[in-house]
Design a protein around this motif. Structure first.
Motif, PDB file in Angstrom:
ATOM      1  N   ILE A 247       2.698   4.473  -4.043  1.00 25.84           N
ATOM      2  CA  ILE A 247       3.140   3.787  -2.874  1.00 25.84           C
ATOM      3  C   ILE A 247       2.107   3.195  -2.080  1.00 25.84           C
ATOM      4  N   THR A 248       1.841   1.840  -2.142  1.00 27.33           N
ATOM      5  CA  THR A 248       0.780   1.252  -1.672  1.00 27.33           C
ATOM      6  C   THR A 248       1.156  -0.058  -1.297  1.00 27.33           C
TER       7      THR A 248
ATOM      8  N   THR B 108       5.251   1.323  -9.336  1.00 24.72           N
ATOM      9  CA  THR B 108       4.644   1.036  -8.201  1.00 24.72           C
ATOM     10  C   THR B 108       5.836   0.530  -7.122  1.00 24.72           C
ATOM     11  N   VAL B 109       5.521   1.018  -5.819  1.00 29.13           N
ATOM     12  CA  VAL B 109       6.217   0.681  -4.766  1.00 29.13           C
ATOM     13  C   VAL B 109       5.659   0.039  -3.747  1.00 29.13           C
ATOM     14  N   PRO B 110       5.716  -1.519  -3.631  1.00 27.44           N
ATOM     15  CA  PRO B 110       4.826  -2.394  -2.566  1.00 27.44           C
ATOM     16  C   PRO B 110       5.539  -2.127  -1.012  1.00 27.44           C
TER      17      PRO B 110
ATOM     18  N   MET C 244       7.785  -2.230 -11.349  1.00 37.02           N
ATOM     19  CA  MET C 244       7.567  -2.246  -9.989  1.00 37.02           C
ATOM     20  C   MET C 244       9.046  -2.102  -9.411  1.00 37.02           C
ATOM     21  N   ILE C 245       9.415  -1.304  -8.294  1.00 42.33           N
ATOM     22  CA  ILE C 245      10.519  -1.326  -7.775  1.00 42.33           C
ATOM     23  C   ILE C 245      10.428  -1.414  -6.195  1.00 42.33           C
ATOM     24  N   GLU C 246      11.667  -2.035  -5.575  1.00 40.44           N
ATOM     25  CA  GLU C 246      11.355  -2.200  -4.034  1.00 40.44           C
ATOM     26  C   GLU C 246      11.722  -0.747  -3.507  1.00 40.44           C
ATOM     27  N   ALA C 247      10.842  -0.747  -2.136  1.00 39.51           N
ATOM     28  CA  ALA C 247      11.480   0.444  -1.275  1.00 39.51           C
ATOM     29  C   ALA C 247      12.726   0.755  -1.197  1.00 39.51           C
ATOM     30  N   THR C 248      13.719  -0.158  -1.006  1.00 37.25           N
ATOM     31  CA  THR C 248      15.050   0.274  -1.111  1.00 37.25           C
ATOM     32  C   THR C 248      15.517   0.742  -2.335  1.00 37.25           C
TER      33      THR C 248
END
Length: 727
Positions: A173-174, A200-202, A671-675
């Motif tokens: 988470i970065t 990864t969670v942008p 890569m996945i979104e925070a939601t």
């Protein structure tokens, strides 16, 4: 009834297999009726049954029957690794719900269900270090790290797994900043080796932060009277695509030049100004970028450097025992350079020397015989087979000139041919005899701050490439403190060799070049010739060597600093050289000031040279610094330098989604979104439950006895047909 643990995989498929079986039964049934008319029903029935049994076995083989066997459950502990970025860039308030990125990341852990005990979460924070934390520590997290090292974080978390453990996933988470200069592919490879996908969670906005930052790239503090010098900077852009930037050059706070720079889609663009000074002394130059509309931070829009303008020429001695194209082209380049006063001694035949002096009217050139005579030159260049033109006593004097008097030495062609004793002291490496293949030059980490290497790196833009180097020598052994500034690497074979190596030797320094055909840069490359790359490179090499040397020649009092631009926290080296003929004074006292602060007194210490003094100082804060001392004759010597603090964590803050996507996909993750993190955690939790038992299929048809039985039936059928008179 067929047992439920038996499975079939027919070749061909079931419809074709059924047709084939029906045709075989029909064919052999009709053939049996025909044989019954000749042999009788008993013999015909026996032949038909044998044939049908052989065909049945063949059809059974085509069914490929297999038995389904349950495997024992694999015993291995499964955990979930997760890392939260705690670098300074995570303090930006551009995350969801307009909160700080670090707070959004902490909330995400709890809201997504990562704290579920079934996941066996192993949580860490990372910036320049990796620290394990618990979920209970999340509310107290602070983003205070001054650097981000993603590769170090990933490898450290992977190494935390015990032998009996495996990770279902590694979540990062970065905001994606990584200043470790390690490629995403290399980091992903470490995860692939452990079969751990990186998810990864942008966090934060991409491209919404607008910022321009300038950084000096030429930290050479010296130039020469009426010679063109380059003030080189790099402008870094964040969220400023396809705009025009006005960049000004200021000399002592007055604008003297200006340029328009197109940002395009580039992350950074080199910017150069050319200056020439008519008077000796120290001059301040500032490169300033005018603020863009709604720019996030303007304090980093300028960079300052100081040029010490010298009126003395650089004295260079070139010794060559076996002339080659490289030494010839270097000699011609130095002869064209107005700041160089060149003396050259070249052996064109055994025992026959050619002596060349660039400055006419001087005394005849004689090879130096003492350390003082060698030290009269600022830089000494050694070609090949120099042991044939220097006696052992002269070689010993050369060693003393470098080691004691602080002279600078450059070995142009690898092995200098000096006596083994002198070579062992002076040469940074021991070379092997066999040269390697032709390869391209690659700048190494240690060389990225050196002006000559920066020049080569800036040349390679777009389609421009450096001509390859040939006959590179392989390093057999490196001496202590030897640093590789550049190396070659063959793109096909993947092999490389160190070709530019620097090493301090006592008070002096030695630079060794272990490759050939540098002259190609001046002759065979149209781009390099157009930019005078060969001449510029050697000019930068000599000035860079002088800037890092303690040796000093000339007929004036001089106070100088080792650099014009010093990163905060590092030590600066100050040196005072009095002109020849001066009486040996007491140790000079320095006064170092910055802004309105009170002067800091620093006492210089003596050196082996009675007219040379030195001091070291670590500035406490960033800003402009002035060093001043008053000499016994009433004159005042001054030097200036700039202390800067480059913290990219505070200036380059846009989320790097491209890096995060490449890192995840290269490791087998995504890569996945925070939601979407909560949905992913739910899926991950379901996959960790005890699922159906694992099974294995054991084939039942590929046994030797099946083949033997088919052959026996066919052989018996053939024997009986012959015995009973059938064709």
């Amino acid at each position: 009834m067929i047992p439920t643990d038996i499975q079939f995989d027919p070749i061909p498929g079931w419809p074709q297999w059924c047709v084939l079986a029906a045709v075989c039964v029909l064919f052999f049934g009709v053939l049996g009726l025909r044989n019954a008319l000749r042999l009788g029903y008993a013999k015909a029935l026996l032949l038909t049954l044998m044939r049908l049994l052989g065909v049945a076995l063949l059809l059974l083989v085509l069914l490929r029957p297999a038995r389904r066997v349950e495997l024992p459950e694999e015993k291995k502990d499964i955990v979930v690794l997760a890392g939260i970025d705690t670098s300074l860039s995570m303090n930006q308030t551009d995350a969801a719900r307009s909160v700080k990125r670090i707070d959004a990341a902490a909330q995400l852990i709890s809201e997504a269900g990562l704290d579920d005990e079934r996941l066996r979460l192993r949580l860490s924070t990372f910036d320049d270090e990796v620290r394990g934390i618990s979920v209970a520590d999340l509310p107290t997290l602070r983003a205070e790290g001054t650097d981000t090292r993603v590769h170090n974080a990933v490898t450290t978390m992977l190494h935390s797994l015990r032998r009996e453990e495996t990770a279902a996933a590694l979540l990062l988470i970065t905001d994606g900043h990584d200043f470790e200069m390690t490629t995403a592919a290399k980091t992903a490879l470490a995860a692939r080796a452990r079969s751990v996908p990186i998810i990864t969670v942008p966090i934060g906005a991409a491209g919404q932060v607008r910022d321009v930052s300038l950084r000096m790239t030429n930290n050479q503090p010296f130039c020469y009277l009426r010679q063109k010098s380059r003030i080189s900077t790099v402008a870094r852009f964040t969220g400023c695509e396809n705009e025009f930037l006005t960049v000004q050059l200021l000399r002592d706070c007055k604008v003297v030049d200006s340029k328009q720079v197109a940002t395009r889609q580039e992350a950074e663009v080199p910017i150069e100004f050319t200056v020439a000074e008519e008077q000796a002394g120290q001059v301040e130059f500032e490169v300033r970028a005018l603020p863009l509309y709604r720019e996030n931070e303007t304090a980093n829009n300028s960079a300052i450097t100081y040029l010490n303008v010298l009126d003395d020429k650089v004295r260079v001695l070139l010794l060559e025992g076996d002339p080659y194209w490289d030494s010839t082209f270097i000699q011609r380049s130095l002869m064209r350079n107005d700041k160089i006063d060149l003396d050259a001694v070249i052996q064109f035949a055994p025992g026959r020397l050619r002596r060349i002096r660039k400055t006419p009217g001087q005394d005849s050139l004689v090879l130096p015989a003492t350390a003082q005579e060698f030290a009269a030159y600022d830089i000494i260049l050694l070609g090949a087979k120099c042991g044939q033109i220097l006696l052992k006593e002269q070689q010993a004097a050369l060693v003393d000139a470098v080691r004691v008097s602080g002279a600078s030495l450059i070995c142009l062609r690898g092995k200098s041919g000096l006596d083994p004793t002198a070579a062992a002291i002076l040469e940074p490496v021991t070379w092997e005899d066999t040269p390697t293949v032709t390869a391209d030059l690659q700048i190494q980490r240690e060389g990225r701050s050196a002006a000559p290497m920066q020049l080569l790196e800036s040349f390679r833009t777009g389609t421009r490439v450096l001509p390859p180097l040939t006959s590179t020598l392989r390093v057999k052994e490196k001496q202590p403190l030897a640093a590789t500034l550049a190396a070659t690497r063959d793109a096909v074979l993947g092999t490389g060799a160190d070709v530019i190596i620097h090493r301090p030797v006592g008070r002096g320094q030695v630079l060794a070049l272990g490759a050939g055909d540098w002259w190609h840069w001046a002759f065979q490359s149209a781009d390099a010739a157009r930019d005078s790359l060969f001449d510029r490179f050697w000019d930068q090499v000599l000035v860079w060597m002088i800037a890092g040397s303690e040796h000093f020649s000339g007929s004036q009092h001089r106070l100088r600093a080792s650099t014009a631009n010093l990163p905060l926290g590092q030590e600066i080296f100050l040196r005072m050289q009095l002109k020849k003929g001066s009486a040996a004074p007491a140790t000079p006292q320095l006064r170092i000031t910055t802004g309105d602060d009170a002067p800091v007194p620093v006492t210089m210490s003596r050196t082996d040279d009675p007219l040379a003094f030195e001091a070291r100082y670590v500035p406490a804060k960033k800003g402009r610094y002035r060093v001043e001392t008053r000499l016994a004759d009433g004159s005042t010597q001054t030097a200036r330098f700039m202390v800067f603090e480059e913290n990219r964590e505070s200036t380059e803050v846009a989320t790097d989604r491209t890096y995060l996507k490449k890192l995840a996909e290269s490791s087998g993750g995504r890569m996945i979104e925070a939601t979407d993190l909560a949905d992913y955690i739910t899926t991950l939790r379901e996959s960790l439950r005890s699922g159906d038992p694992r099974h294995r299929l054991i084939s039942l048809w590929d046994h030797a006895w099946v083949l033997y039985l088919i052959i026996a039936l066919l052989a018996l059928d053939w024997y009986l047909r012959r015995r009973w008179g059938l064709t």
